[in-house]
Design an enzyme around this catalytic site. Structure first.
Site, PDB file in Angstrom:
ATOM      1  N   LYS A 103       3.764  -0.624  27.113  1.00  0.00           N
ATOM      2  CA  LYS A 103       4.014  -0.047  28.441  1.00  0.00           C
ATOM      3  C   LYS A 103       5.104  -0.836  29.160  1.00  0.00           C
ATOM      4  O   LYS A 103       5.965  -0.278  29.821  1.00  0.00           O
ATOM      5  CB  LYS A 103       2.736  -0.070  29.289  1.00  0.00           C
ATOM      6  N   ASP A 158      -2.738   3.739  35.587  1.00  0.00           N
ATOM      7  CA  ASP A 158      -1.848   4.678  34.915  1.00  0.00           C
ATOM      8  C   ASP A 158      -2.591   5.885  34.355  1.00  0.00           C
ATOM      9  O   ASP A 158      -2.100   7.010  34.376  1.00  0.00           O
ATOM     10  CB  ASP A 158      -1.157   3.907  33.777  1.00  0.00           C
ATOM     11  N   ASP A 159      -3.788   5.657  33.835  1.00  0.00           N
ATOM     12  CA  ASP A 159      -4.528   6.744  33.194  1.00  0.00           C
ATOM     13  C   ASP A 159      -5.093   7.714  34.220  1.00  0.00           C
ATOM     14  O   ASP A 159      -5.217   8.905  33.946  1.00  0.00           O
ATOM     15  CB  ASP A 159      -5.653   6.161  32.331  1.00  0.00           C
ATOM     16  N   ASN A 214      -4.197  11.249  23.399  1.00  0.00           N
ATOM     17  CA  ASN A 214      -3.334  10.445  22.530  1.00  0.00           C
ATOM     18  C   ASN A 214      -4.172   9.600  21.580  1.00  0.00           C
ATOM     19  O   ASN A 214      -5.313   9.295  21.891  1.00  0.00           O
ATOM     20  CB  ASN A 214      -2.490   9.501  23.398  1.00  0.00           C
ATOM     21  N   ARG A 245     -10.880   1.283  26.076  1.00  0.00           N
ATOM     22  CA  ARG A 245     -10.587   2.698  25.744  1.00  0.00           C
ATOM     23  C   ARG A 245      -9.087   2.792  25.475  1.00  0.00           C
ATOM     24  O   ARG A 245      -8.307   3.189  26.334  1.00  0.00           O
ATOM     25  CB  ARG A 245     -11.017   3.594  26.919  1.00  0.00           C
ATOM     26  N   TYR A 291       5.798   3.254  21.206  1.00  0.00           N
ATOM     27  CA  TYR A 291       4.816   3.809  22.141  1.00  0.00           C
ATOM     28  C   TYR A 291       3.952   4.787  21.366  1.00  0.00           C
ATOM     29  O   TYR A 291       3.908   4.747  20.139  1.00  0.00           O
ATOM     30  CB  TYR A 291       5.627   4.464  23.284  1.00  0.00           C
ATOM     31  N   GLU A 297      -4.673  -0.373  32.653  1.00  0.00           N
ATOM     32  CA  GLU A 297      -4.376   0.536  31.545  1.00  0.00           C
ATOM     33  C   GLU A 297      -5.505   0.542  30.530  1.00  0.00           C
ATOM     34  O   GLU A 297      -5.959  -0.518  30.082  1.00  0.00           O
ATOM     35  CB  GLU A 297      -3.075   0.080  30.868  1.00  0.00           C
ATOM     36  N   ASP A 298      -5.953   1.708  30.206  1.00  0.00           N
ATOM     37  CA  ASP A 298      -6.907   1.912  29.113  1.00  0.00           C
ATOM     38  C   ASP A 298      -8.210   1.118  29.260  1.00  0.00           C
ATOM     39  O   ASP A 298      -8.748   0.584  28.289  1.00  0.00           O
ATOM     40  CB  ASP A 298      -6.227   1.660  27.751  1.00  0.00           C
TER      41      ASP A 298
HETATM   42  O1  LIG Z   1      -0.249   5.608  26.432  1.00  0.00           O
HETATM   43  C1  LIG Z   1      -0.028   6.826  26.523  1.00  0.00           C
HETATM   44  O2  LIG Z   1       0.713   7.442  25.754  1.00  0.00           O
HETATM   45  C2  LIG Z   1      -0.632   7.593  27.649  1.00  0.00           C
HETATM   46  C3  LIG Z   1      -1.811   6.892  28.159  1.00  0.00           C
HETATM   47  O3  LIG Z   1      -1.761   6.136  29.098  1.00  0.00           O
HETATM   48  C4  LIG Z   1      -3.064   7.019  27.407  1.00  0.00           C
HETATM   49  O4  LIG Z   1      -3.194   7.882  26.538  1.00  0.00           O
HETATM   50  O5  LIG Z   1      -3.959   6.217  27.677  1.00  0.00           O
HETATM   51 MG   LIG Z   2      -3.309   4.670  28.985  1.00  0.00          MG
END
Ligand SMILES: O=C([O-])CC(=O)C(=O)O
Ligand SMILES: [Mg+2]
Length: 621
Positions: free
Chosen positions: A240, A335-336, A477, A222, A169, A312-313
């Site tokens: 994830k 999630d973000d 991150n 992103r 991760y 996600e992202d």
């Molecule tokens: O993935 C991770 O550590 C946390 C997150 O969702 C991100 O930074 O987009």
């Molecule tokens: Mg994320």
């Protein structure tokens, strides 16, 4: 023939090779068939695939599903025995196959004579892994293990979570995505590109598993704070979902990683001969919306309305719109925006024990007004509103956001993106973060900009000048994008900061005291949150479920953690933490009438625990 039968037949025809019959694999398939056929409403334990907590049980699948006739139906032909069994990561046990299993499943001679326990295999692999000094090599070794022996992979991850989380991760997964083209070995999820337009339902059917409960999907625009990585963002859904299993106990076969490839605007990737994605600039507007619409429709059609789709992202400009568009018709979760919000709110609620006061007594300043920043801000405002009964329009006024143009103020309102507008309060313009800190005098400073090294010495010193214990969260991150390091936060605040970050930092010694930074990462929330949704059969996500998750996490921070300055519990207990979060989320879903799995189990924590996947080997008859 049903589509399911056709599917299995296809698997057989697609060259699984030998047609030896092996009971356990047949029974596995039958179980899946049952789950699919009854719409997922057979017993909860079957629905989540964990029988009696898993491992070590003789013939855990039981004989009752299989009759001789079923053995002979074409689609039920063994899909793995002998050599193929060892090549099947879901069932392979390597040197841990017992004498009996070696006899019964045509494995004699294919393995060296020694028989290892799973524990001994784990010890050997951890030893080997620690030989690699480069994090990416550890990542690749873990991915190889996942491809070879899934249960062993999860056993390692669960038993060594603090050590291995940074490997599979953040931060290492970020580097893996950047280099995904060169390290690519086997596809670990589904790739849906513009080439698949009009055929997405068929593409979903190509995935070998039918009973999917969680999809994590990205379009790679992103990735963490690393920007547009296009198709190489696949590392994120894969990572994830391995956490969904390891931390939240969702069984691996129910998890589906998906990358939507609409191109990339990353010139470096477009010119990279090893780039694995479409070599074109990103599709936008109607073309983009149509592909996503086809995808979301196909997902519901293929998996039903209880499948959880985690976005996600995605980039800000799509993330908010997608969430808003699909939140009423699908079980979706960003999630973000929402996961990060829930984990940060939990940390803030816990931190009150250290800094005093209620949430309403604090003042919050964010650097970054994108998904994480505005998502967290809104959840804080909702929680304060819930606690004080003040309308959320009022409670938002305690929260200030800085973006690339400075403090967000009402005089900018017209030119602001819609998700920033609620945060445009009355104030004279302020150009930069340092001046905003001095003007607003926040008690809590939160970095969510994706831009590293932005909490400078002056910023942290300013925070420490008017706060006894400044609360500083550097959420971006991976580590390279963190707004400041743990060491900087402690040093510049003379050891007074309460600090947590999105990516992990090692403890720091300051003036003879060991300071332990917390990790404010959505990994605390999404696995348990997802489990709560799945076990209650929730059909929609609601903000109150996020608040329930935050409160459930916050109460699990104990005195011994607070004594170390921590505002999150350690990850070592994450499965227990996830079970508690799942129980509270499910409870809220039942209260709100969003849960479809009835009757409601009496003890939801116990129920959550009993649903969780165990990585222990099963004994095959
Ligand atoms: O993935 C991770 O550590 C946390 C997150 O969702 C991100 O930074 O987009
Ligand atoms: Mg994320």
């Amino acid at each position: 023939m049903s589509s399911l039968q056709r599917h299995f037949l296809r698997r057989v025809v697609q060259g699984v090779g030998r047609e030896r019959k092996s009971r356990w694999s047949l029974i596995t398939e039958r179980k899946m068939a049952n789950v699919v056929n009854d719409g997922g409403d057979s017993t909860e334990k079957i629905v989540n695939g964990a029988v009696g907590g898993g491992g070590g049980v003789e013939d855990v699948y039981g004989e009752d599903f299989a009759t001789e006739e079923q053995f002979l139906t074409p689609w039920a032909v063994s899909i793995a025995s002998g050599y193929n069994l060892m090549r099947d990561p879901r069932h392979n046990k390597g040197t841990a196959f017992t004498e009996k299993e070696r006899d019964a499943h045509y494995l004699r001679g294919l393995l060296p004579p020694a028989i290892f326990t799973q524990e001994l295999q784990e010890k050997r692999l951890m030893h080997n892994l620690r030989q690699f000094e480069v994090p990416l090599q550890r990542y690749m070794a873990m991915m190889d293990l996942q491809e070879r022996n899934e249960r062993l992979f999860y056993k390692l991850l669960i038993d060594n979570v603090e050590e291995l989380l940074p490997v599979v991760y953040t931060p290492t997964v970020g580097e893996a995505c950047q280099k995904y083209g060169s390290i690519f070995r086997r596809p670990q999820g589904l790739y849906i590109s513009l080439k698949e337009k009009g055929k997405i339902l068929e593409v979903l059917k190509n995935w070998p598993e039918r009973n999917i409960q969680v999809i994590v999907v990205t379009d790679g625009e992103r990735i963490l704070g690393l920007g547009d990585l296009g198709c190489q963002g696949m590392g994120i859904p894969v990572g994830k979902l391995s956490l969904y299993t390891a931390l939240g106990g969702i069984r691996p076969s129910a998890c589906l990683p998906i990358t939507i490839d609409v191109g990339t605007n990353n010139e470096k990737l477009l010119n990279d001969e090893f780039y694995i994605g479409l070599k074109q600039r990103r599709a936008t507007g109607q073309e983009y919306a149509e592909l996503l619409e086809e995808f979301m429709t196909a997902v519901k059609q293929n998996y039903g309305e209880k499948v959880l789709v985690q976005f996600e992202d995605f980039a800000n400009h799509n993330a908010f719109d997608l969430l808003e568009k699909y939140t009423r018709s699908h079980l979706v979760f960003n999630d973000d925006i929402q996961g990060t919000a829930s984990v940060v709110l939990a940390g803030l609620i816990a931190a009150l024990k250290l800094v005093g006061g209620t949430l309403a007594d604090h003042k919050f300043l964010f650097l970054g007004a994108g998904e994480a920043g505005t998502g967290i801000a809104e959840l804080i405002a909702l929680e304060i509103s819930k606690q004080t009964k003040a309308p959320v329009e009022e409670t938002r006024k305690k929260i200030w956001l800085v973006d690339s143009k400075g403090l967000i103020v009402s005089s900018r309102k017209e030119s602001l993106q819609h998700f920033k507008k609620p945060w445009a309060h009355d104030h004279e313009p302020v150009k930069n973060l340092l001046d905003a800190v001095k003007a607003i005098k926040p008690t809590v400073l939160i970095g969510s900009s994706g831009a590293g090294k932005t909490f400078t010495k002056e910023v942290v010193e300013a925070m420490a000048s008017f706060n006894e214990k400044p609360l500083i969260l550097a959420l971006s991150n991976p580590t390279s994008q963190s707004e400041c390091t743990a060491e900087e936060a402690y040093t510049w605040s003379q050891g007074r900061a309460i600090f947590a970050s999105g990516s992990p930092f090692d403890p720091v010694e300051y003036n003879g005291t060991l300071m332990v930074p917390g990790q404010a990462n959505n990994a605390y929330i999404f696995p348990g949150f997802g489990l709560g949704l799945i076990m209650s059969g929730a059909i929609r996500v609601h903000d109150d479920l996020l608040l329930a998750a935050s409160e459930a996490l916050a109460v699990q921070v104990e005195d011994e953690h607070f004594e170390k300055g921590l505002i999150y519990p350690p990850f070592t207990n994450i499965r227990k933490i996830s079970a508690n979060i799942a129980a509270k989320v499910a409870d809220k879903a039942y209260q709100l009438g969003l849960a479809s799995r009835l009757p409601r189990p009496k003890d939801l924590v116990k129920h959550a625990e009993s649903c969780m996947y165990s990585p222990l080997y099963r004994t095959y008859r």
